[in-house]
Design an enzyme around this catalytic site. Sequence first.
Site: not given
Length: 339
Positions: A28, A57, A112, A142, A210, A239-240, A282
């Site tokens: 991203c 990450h 970010c 975060e 996001c 995490s994402n 990431s």
Amino acid sequence: MGSEQAQTTSGQRTGPGRIVLAEPRGFCAGVRRAIGIVERALDLHGAPVYVRKEIVHNHHVVGELAKRGAVFVDTEEEVPEGAVCVFSAHGVSPAVRDAAADRRLEVIDATCPLVAKVHQEAVRYARDGFTIVLVGHAGHEEVEGTLGEAPERTLIVETARDVALLDLADDAPVAYLTQTTLSLDETAKVVDALKRRFPHIVGPHGDDICYASQNRQNAVKELARANELVLVVGSANSSNSIRMVEVARDHGARAHLVPDVSHLDENVLRGVTSVGISSGASAPELLVRELVARLAELGYGTVDVVRGAAEDIVFTMPARLADPVTGRVPSTPLAEERH
């Protein structure tokens, strides 16, 4: 749905299996910016450049930057006084910034911009007298950074069940914020529970989750509907990426996280004729290409692409990284091409 043919090393098409690649996937804008900041800091200052925590990450990205001279540390206390220190994309608390200042570190902030927005919202809600309910995973970098903006006024919840356990009056002035990399569907359940419990609760004008997390989760839903198996390329601490696996499973597909091709368990392919592939925000595209190449060797010779939302967001790098001669601040998209 676009189509292209995967080739083996011999250049021949292989068996009848199919791969479906999700778009968008991978880096991203915030990740590109963060990696570009470390690369630019190395260009300007030379090695070593210290980075507090992993810049993003992903084990491959961290390893490649370490080869160039980035030194990753757990705390700012490990950085020599006066040295260059990059804060990671996940953000830091004011206490970390104060500690870095005490050590006279030359800080370059790679937070970010979308995470920084959540920090600003936390400061504003605390200033206006609200108790902040932060939806997120306790202990995540975060969340720790956002919590640090107003620790005495912030409570963390992870699930809708947690909302009922909050030790707050139902008419208390409450605001909510969310971690940016959560599952859209699960977060909506928590926010709905908060609104039922606290009818006058306030929240951000737009989603804190996001755009990249939203787009990748929506694309994975499409993969799950069309494929027996979904593989998400991403590190175990991303995490994402983990949320993407969960979303795929919630929408009916078998799904697994694959940090890189060496972690592919080929047993999961038994009986599978169609494999959906995406990657976390990431994860570099190189890792996806390597996975696709291995699957081609195993008989998945056709590659289709399912296209979702177009992404054209670019975040600028800090002005302090401008070229010392021209004053030009470099753009960030090249970061992905190097990883």
